[in-house]
Design an enzyme around this catalytic site. Structure first.
Site, PDB file in Angstrom:
ATOM      1  N   GLU A  34      65.755  81.292  38.261  1.00  0.00           N
ATOM      2  CA  GLU A  34      64.798  80.884  37.252  1.00  0.00           C
ATOM      3  C   GLU A  34      63.993  79.495  37.925  1.00  0.00           C
ATOM      4  O   GLU A  34      64.599  78.985  38.822  1.00  0.00           O
ATOM      5  CB  GLU A  34      65.770  80.425  36.040  1.00  0.00           C
ATOM      6  CG  GLU A  34      66.883  79.262  36.274  1.00  0.00           C
ATOM      7  CD  GLU A  34      66.721  78.253  34.998  1.00  0.00           C
ATOM      8  OE1 GLU A  34      65.734  77.803  34.512  1.00  0.00           O
ATOM      9  OE2 GLU A  34      67.833  77.695  34.676  1.00  0.00           O
ATOM     10  N   LYS A 168      75.727  73.893  29.985  1.00  0.00           N
ATOM     11  CA  LYS A 168      75.434  72.450  30.176  1.00  0.00           C
ATOM     12  C   LYS A 168      76.595  71.661  29.529  1.00  0.00           C
ATOM     13  O   LYS A 168      76.732  71.817  28.227  1.00  0.00           O
ATOM     14  CB  LYS A 168      74.211  72.209  30.184  1.00  0.00           C
ATOM     15  CG  LYS A 168      73.176  72.551  31.475  1.00  0.00           C
ATOM     16  CD  LYS A 168      71.790  72.153  31.198  1.00  0.00           C
ATOM     17  CE  LYS A 168      71.129  73.086  30.194  1.00  0.00           C
ATOM     18  NZ  LYS A 168      70.760  74.223  30.814  1.00  0.00           N
TER      19      LYS A 168
HETATM   20  N1  PSU Z   1      70.332  74.757  34.332  1.00  0.00           N
HETATM   21  C1  PSU Z   1      70.345  73.742  35.071  1.00  0.00           C
HETATM   22  N2  PSU Z   1      69.378  73.014  34.867  1.00  0.00           N
HETATM   23  C2  PSU Z   1      68.220  73.259  33.773  1.00  0.00           C
HETATM   24  C3  PSU Z   1      68.675  74.388  33.203  1.00  0.00           C
HETATM   25  C4  PSU Z   1      69.722  75.175  33.432  1.00  0.00           C
HETATM   26  O1  PSU Z   1      71.016  73.130  35.989  1.00  0.00           O
HETATM   27  O2  PSU Z   1      67.184  72.570  33.789  1.00  0.00           O
HETATM   28  C5  PSU Z   1      67.480  75.035  32.054  1.00  0.00           C
HETATM   29  C6  PSU Z   1      67.538  76.525  31.863  1.00  0.00           C
HETATM   30  O3  PSU Z   1      66.253  77.049  32.070  1.00  0.00           O
HETATM   31  C7  PSU Z   1      68.017  76.698  30.380  1.00  0.00           C
HETATM   32  C8  PSU Z   1      67.339  75.523  29.759  1.00  0.00           C
HETATM   33  O4  PSU Z   1      67.310  77.956  29.892  1.00  0.00           O
HETATM   34  O5  PSU Z   1      67.743  74.532  30.551  1.00  0.00           O
HETATM   35  C9  PSU Z   1      67.834  75.483  28.267  1.00  0.00           C
HETATM   36  O6  PSU Z   1      66.984  74.615  27.540  1.00  0.00           O
HETATM   37  P1  PSU Z   1      67.335  74.776  25.978  1.00  0.00           P
HETATM   38  O7  PSU Z   1      68.692  73.987  25.818  1.00  0.00           O
HETATM   39  O8  PSU Z   1      65.941  73.858  25.523  1.00  0.00           O
HETATM   40  O9  PSU Z   1      67.110  76.148  25.445  1.00  0.00           O
END
Ligand code: PSU
Ligand code: MN
Length: 333
Positions: A34, A168
């Site tokens: 990604e 996360k």
């Molecule tokens: N994993 C990481 N760093 C990130 C992300 C994932 O180590 O920045 C990103 C991914 O793209 C994930 C996003 O889909 O954070 C989630 O964002 P949100 O909580 O706004 O859906």
């Protein structure tokens, strides 16, 4: 569902790099990567070096990397050096979830793809294995904000194997695991009976299934297919080694402070995750960044080995029949 290149208003909606296309055609392992982590999750200029390093790790394990992003309204599956550089450095790069793909394509926008958008595009292109850092999930403020990452629902309806260090740790991890159960998304602990904690080796939460080798992951994927096709994702939860994790006491203290700051400033929506990750990085003097990178490196390496084991065990299943007609060739590599 299938969409066909010839009768589509956007005939080249998905553009595969020559290298990725050739790998799929010859049943060579491919790993989707990604781009939101590159554009919005890591500081510059280190993010470009990390993007290149992650592709190098995939190659060193004998697989082909396919970093995914939208550039000028075209979904790219596999980026060349200039594409990676744009993702890492262009300040106009948006953050695109799955629902943002159609407007981005229609308007010619550029953006990095989150887990939801990357998994969607990867599956459409015929890729089966995807590596990231930590998934999005249910935020701790959910009862007030209803903030649940679109990652979860998209994974519930996309047959892809996602190697990650759990979700996360800024999130409500038990609530996220509950949602994954409700949504029918499979979770395997890789070498552990505990769900990983992203920056931390363990979140403390149990997982129901433990696998220990890439071949065992591939067997689960084959069993999904034997049951009629993977129509939801398989999460391979791969913990960061204890020796590389963030100090748990520091993590808890700094995270509590970052969550307070997020609430006080009224930060909502797509900005929440980048804000919290950046805040943790600053308040741990970069230690959270190192733990994040250690987790991502481990996930990318494991994903490449899983892709290898899977193409070896199911040589004719390397491409998704619906995905290939929606794709076109970009003439690079
Ligand atoms: N994993 C990481 N760093 C990130 C992300 C994932 O180590 O920045 C990103 C991914 O793209 C994930 C996003 O889909 O954070 C989630 O964002 P949100 O909580 O706004 O859906
Ligand atoms: Mn969100």
């Amino acid at each position: 569902m299938s969409f066909n290149a010839s009768d589509d208003a956007h005939p080249h909606a998905l553009v595969l790099s020559t290298e990725v296309r050739a790998a799929l055609a010859t049943h060579h392992p491919v790993v989707a990567l990604e781009s939101t982590i590159i554009a919005h999750g890591l500081p510059r200029p280190r993010n470009l070096r990390v993007a290149e390093e992650l592709e190098g790790i995939v190659r060193s394990e004998g697989a082909v990397p396919a970093t995914i992003a939208v550039l000028d309204g075209r979904a790219r599956i596999g980026l060349d050096r200039a594409g990676l550089e744009r993702v890492a450095t262009d300040p106009a790069m948006r953050k695109l979830g799955h629902r943002d793909l159609a407007p981005a394509l229609a308007t010619g926008a550029s953006g990095a793809t989150t887990v939801s958008a990357t998994a969607f595009l990867a599956a459409r292109a015929g890729l089966r294995v995807f590596a990231t850092g930590g998934l999005g999930g249910v935020h701790r403020e959910w009862t007030r904000t209803q903030d649940e990452s679109a990652d979860l629902r998209l994974l519930a309806r996309t047959g892809i194997t996602v190697v990650c260090a759990g979700v996360k740790s800024i999130l409500d991890v038990p609530a996220t695991l509950q949602r994954l159960e409700t949504l029918g998304v499979g979770v395997l602990g890789y070498g552990t009976g505990r769900f990983p904690g992203f920056y931390l080796h363990s979140s403390g939460e149990p997982v129901d299934w433990t696998v220990r080798t890439p071949e065992e992951v591939a067997e689960v994927m084959r069993a999904q297919d034997a049951l009629g096709g993977a129509d939801s994702a398989l999460i391979v939860a791969n913990p960061v080694p204890v020796s590389e994790q963030l100090d748990p006491e520091l993590h808890d203290r700094v995270l509590a402070e970052a969550l307070d700051a997020c609430r006080e400033r009224g930060i909502v929506g797509q900005s929440v995750t980048p804000f919290l990750l950046e805040r943790l990085m600053r308040r741990t003097a970069g230690a959270s960044l190192e733990a994040n990178l250690a987790a991502v490196r481990g996930n990318v390496s494991l994903a490449a080995r899983v892709a290898g084991a899977w193409t070896a065990s199911a040589p004719n299943a390397a491409a998704h029949p619906n995905g290939r007609s929606a794709t076109s060739h970009d003439g690079t590599r």
